[in-house]
Write a protein that holds these residues in place. Structure first.
Motif, mmCIF file in Angstrom:
data_model
loop_
_atom_site.group_PDB
_atom_site.id
_atom_site.type_symbol
_atom_site.label_atom_id
_atom_site.label_comp_id
_atom_site.label_asym_id
_atom_site.label_seq_id
_atom_site.Cartn_x
_atom_site.Cartn_y
_atom_site.Cartn_z
ATOM 1 N N ASP A 1 47.890 1.664 36.106
ATOM 2 C CA ASP A 1 46.433 1.727 36.255
ATOM 3 C C ASP A 1 45.863 3.049 35.750
ATOM 4 O OD1 ASP A 1 44.004 0.574 36.821
ATOM 5 O OD2 ASP A 1 43.950 1.291 38.887
ATOM 6 N N THR A 2 46.408 3.534 34.620
ATOM 7 C CA THR A 2 45.903 4.740 33.972
ATOM 8 C C THR A 2 45.113 4.333 32.733
ATOM 9 O OG1 THR A 2 47.781 6.061 34.749
ATOM 10 C CG2 THR A 2 46.552 6.911 32.859
ATOM 11 N N PRO A 3 43.908 4.852 32.522
ATOM 12 C CA PRO A 3 43.151 4.512 31.312
ATOM 13 C C PRO A 3 43.958 4.814 30.058
ATOM 14 C CG PRO A 3 41.774 5.720 32.854
ATOM 15 C CD PRO A 3 43.174 5.785 33.403
ATOM 16 N N THR A 4 43.812 3.971 29.052
ATOM 17 C CA THR A 4 44.622 4.147 27.841
ATOM 18 C C THR A 4 43.827 3.791 26.587
ATOM 19 O OG1 THR A 4 46.751 3.597 26.805
ATOM 20 C CG2 THR A 4 45.638 1.826 27.986
ATOM 21 N N ILE A 5 44.161 4.486 25.501
ATOM 22 C CA ILE A 5 43.479 4.323 24.217
ATOM 23 C C ILE A 5 44.521 3.981 23.155
ATOM 24 C CG2 ILE A 5 42.072 5.461 22.448
ATOM 25 C CD1 ILE A 5 41.152 7.414 24.678
ATOM 26 N N GLY A 6 44.240 2.961 22.355
ATOM 27 C CA GLY A 6 45.098 2.615 21.230
ATOM 28 C C GLY A 6 44.565 3.258 19.958
ATOM 29 N N LEU A 7 45.445 3.929 19.215
ATOM 30 C CA LEU A 7 45.051 4.544 17.947
ATOM 31 C C LEU A 7 45.124 3.494 16.842
ATOM 32 C CD1 LEU A 7 46.711 8.093 17.852
ATOM 33 C CD2 LEU A 7 44.316 7.525 18.251
ATOM 34 N N ALA A 8 44.003 2.904 16.521
ATOM 35 C CA ALA A 8 43.909 1.964 15.399
ATOM 36 C C ALA A 8 43.275 2.727 14.235
ATOM 37 C CB ALA A 8 43.074 0.750 15.787
ATOM 38 N N TRP A 9 44.012 3.702 13.730
ATOM 39 C CA TRP A 9 43.460 4.721 12.839
ATOM 40 C C TRP A 9 43.175 4.176 11.444
ATOM 41 C CZ3 TRP A 9 41.831 8.455 15.629
ATOM 42 C CH2 TRP A 9 41.455 9.679 15.078
ATOM 43 N N GLU A 10 41.944 4.320 11.010
ATOM 44 C CA GLU A 10 41.528 3.922 9.666
ATOM 45 C C GLU A 10 41.433 5.177 8.793
ATOM 46 O OE1 GLU A 10 41.259 1.033 8.446
ATOM 47 O OE2 GLU A 10 40.733 -0.416 10.013
ATOM 48 N N ASP A 11 42.570 5.594 8.265
ATOM 49 C CA ASP A 11 42.618 6.795 7.426
ATOM 50 C C ASP A 11 42.096 6.453 6.038
ATOM 51 O OD1 ASP A 11 43.214 9.035 5.940
ATOM 52 O OD2 ASP A 11 45.202 9.335 6.813
ATOM 53 N N ALA A 12 40.887 6.927 5.719
ATOM 54 C CA ALA A 12 40.261 6.588 4.439
ATOM 55 C C ALA A 12 41.018 7.159 3.251
ATOM 56 C CB ALA A 12 38.812 7.100 4.417
ATOM 57 N N GLY A 13 41.910 8.119 3.498
ATOM 58 C CA GLY A 13 42.700 8.683 2.410
ATOM 59 C C GLY A 13 43.876 7.826 2.004
ATOM 60 N N LEU A 14 44.114 6.734 2.719
ATOM 61 C CA LEU A 14 45.227 5.831 2.431
ATOM 62 C C LEU A 14 44.709 4.503 1.912
ATOM 63 C CD1 LEU A 14 47.422 6.365 5.637
ATOM 64 C CD2 LEU A 14 47.890 7.264 3.342
ATOM 65 N N PRO A 15 45.524 3.787 1.102
ATOM 66 C CA PRO A 15 45.148 2.422 0.734
ATOM 67 C C PRO A 15 44.928 1.583 1.996
ATOM 68 C CG PRO A 15 47.037 3.159 -0.551
ATOM 69 C CD PRO A 15 46.818 4.199 0.506
ATOM 70 N N TYR A 16 44.057 0.598 1.910
ATOM 71 C CA TYR A 16 43.662 -0.183 3.088
ATOM 72 C C TYR A 16 44.870 -0.709 3.852
ATOM 73 C CZ TYR A 16 41.587 -3.891 5.913
ATOM 74 O OH TYR A 16 41.239 -4.710 6.960
ATOM 75 N N TRP A 17 45.836 -1.294 3.156
ATOM 76 C CA TRP A 17 46.959 -1.937 3.834
ATOM 77 C C TRP A 17 47.967 -0.938 4.379
ATOM 78 C CZ3 TRP A 17 45.873 -6.589 5.200
ATOM 79 C CH2 TRP A 17 45.037 -7.380 4.407
ATOM 80 N N ASP A 18 47.891 0.330 3.950
ATOM 81 C CA ASP A 18 48.793 1.361 4.455
ATOM 82 C C ASP A 18 48.247 2.059 5.692
ATOM 83 O OD1 ASP A 18 50.381 0.768 2.320
ATOM 84 O OD2 ASP A 18 50.450 2.789 1.491
#
Length: 453
Positions: free
Chosen positions: A361-378
């Motif tokens: 029951d600890t708040p949690t965040i998922g890193l769904a990182w959209e790094d614009a410096g990488l190709p979309y699929w990477d």
């Protein structure tokens, strides 16, 4: 998986003595002491190149090992082909997304035995008859190995328990059990396996899973009869339930954090899945030092337990103020549980550590990182295209961050109100963690005893 098995009560519940003998085969020699402390026997996992066989010495023995290894690698190549085909036939979107990644990224998965190349689908990747033919070829006796057969024959088990029932390394054990008439109980290794790791080996009489989602995937994609599958929960979650709670003050003292501080726990992934994490962590550390969340917040990096290069990845942060680096630890789960339980929030990239936080029951965040410096699929966010994670992203109960602005906003929200999304976390516990009652090991033991009766 070996740690999750050995750090629970399962060996004690099964019993070891005059009536029951238990032999554990695992790849880590460090397991031996723990196994023997619990009254069981330990045996090293077989590897055709690295395993030393008594009586095999000299040039002829080296040639024999080379032949075994070549046959093992040929089987691995075929297993990767089977995995490619079942993923394609099943229409897994996460697998399709991974195939679009750059080769520099895919080669990391290739080294781990995942078929991230269209070569493994040649020819006719959607041909079900061809898949069935290759499946029969792979699970024939030519993937059997003498040392494994000899070991199983010597132990003469009444039951073999196989974890990770979709991996190449267990195939020799599964084939030895079938050849010698030994019954098999399977343990689904992780929540992602039915939709990522290929076919389930034949000969399994029963299989236990973490939750009903995994059970339904085994029925739908692997044609396992429903009556052969039992949901028991997550073995590692038993440690969280039964753990004697460590006081928050003690956790802070161990980490060297002032008693009045709150802390953010950044749970790092394995290097292959967390290439983006050091830079994200650095940006977050700078925000902590700039008092973005207040002067009483510390940032902890919990290194992945299998990160052998953790100093190269995280060593630069060791001397930063209000930043703590917790080295890799494959020991008891209590240390991790206490850190998660008392954190202000937990941050992780596409891993089950988010569910560990939900369990406590600890708040949690998922890193769904959209790094614009990488190709979309990477981009790291594409990990959430995988079937077991895609649905989680659309659930309430946790937040997701695509960039630094979203990460800072999510951190600020949870640090201001630790009860935020509590109802959503309760729904996640019910859906993903089955019965979070500390009884997963007991339910596994009941399955074993029923099969031995």
């Amino acid at each position: 998986m070996a740690r999750n098995f050995l750090r629970t009560d399962i060996l004690r519940l099964l019993g070891s003595g005059e009536e029951t003998e238990i032999t554990v085969a695992s790849p880590n020699p460090d397991d031996r002491e723990l196994v023997e402390q619990k009254g069981a026997k330990w045996h090293p996992y077989f590897h055709p190149r690295r395993s030393k066989i008594v009586g095999e010495e000299g040039p002829l023995a080296r040639l024999l090992r080379a032949g075994r290894y070549a046959r093992y690698l040929a089987g691995l190549f075929l297993h990767m082909g089977l995995t490619y085909r079942i993923n394609t036939l099943s229409g897994f979107e996460g697998f399709s997304a991974r195939l679009r990644q750059s080769f520099s990224l895919r080669k990391t998965y290739l080294r781990e035995g995942l078929p991230m190349s269209r070569v493994f689908g040649f020819p006719f990747p959607k041909s079900l008859p061809l898949y069935r033919f290759l499946y029969r070829c792979y699970y024939r006796r030519w993937q059997s190995f003498g040392p494994v057969e000899k070991f199983v024959a010597q132990v003469q088990p009444d039951l073999m328990i196989l974890s990770m029932v979709q991996t190449h390394m267990i195939t020799p054990y599964a084939l030895a059990a079938r050849h010698l008439g030994v019954r098999i109980l399977g343990i689904n290794g992780s929540w992602d396996q039915p939709t990522t790791k290929g076919p389930v080996c034949p000969g399994i009489e029963r299989i236990v899973t973490q939750n009903d989602i995994v059970r339904d995937e085994l029925v739908r994609y692997h044609q396992i009869a429903p009556e052969k599958i039992k949901s028991i929960g997550w073995l590692q979650m038993d440690a969280y339930f039964h753990q004697s709670e460590v006081a928050r003050e003690e956790v802070l003292r161990r980490a060297g954090i002032p008693a009045a501080h709150r802390y953010i726990l950044f749970a790092a992934n394995a290097p292959r899945l967390g290439l983006h994490e050091p830079e994200v962590f650095k940006q977050l550390a700078m925000q902590v030092q700039a008092n973005t969340f207040g002067a009483d917040v510390t940032l902890i990096c919990r290194c992945h337990p299998q990160d052998r290069d953790w100093r190269a990845r995280w060593g630069w942060a060791l001397d930063m103020e209000r930043v703590v680096v917790d080295p890799p630890d494959l020991g008891p789960l209590g240390h991790l549980a206490s850190m998660v339980r008392h954190a202000g929030l937990v941050i992780a990239s596409a891993g089950s550590i988010n569910l560990d936080a939900v369990a406590l029951d600890t708040p949690t965040i998922g890193l769904a990182w959209e790094d614009a410096g990488l190709p979309y699929w990477d981009r790291p966010a594409r990990a959430y295209d995988l079937e077991h994670l895609r649905e989680l992203r659309h659930e309430s109960g946790m937040m997701f961050a695509r960039d630094l602005a979203e990460l800072l906003a999510a951190c600020a929200r949870y640090l201001a109100d630790r009860e935020a999304d509590a109802e959503g976390r309760e729904r996640l516990r019910h859906r993903y963690l089955y019965r979070l009652d500390g009884g997963a090991a007991a339910r596994l033991a009941d399955e074993v005893k029923e099969m031995l009766a």
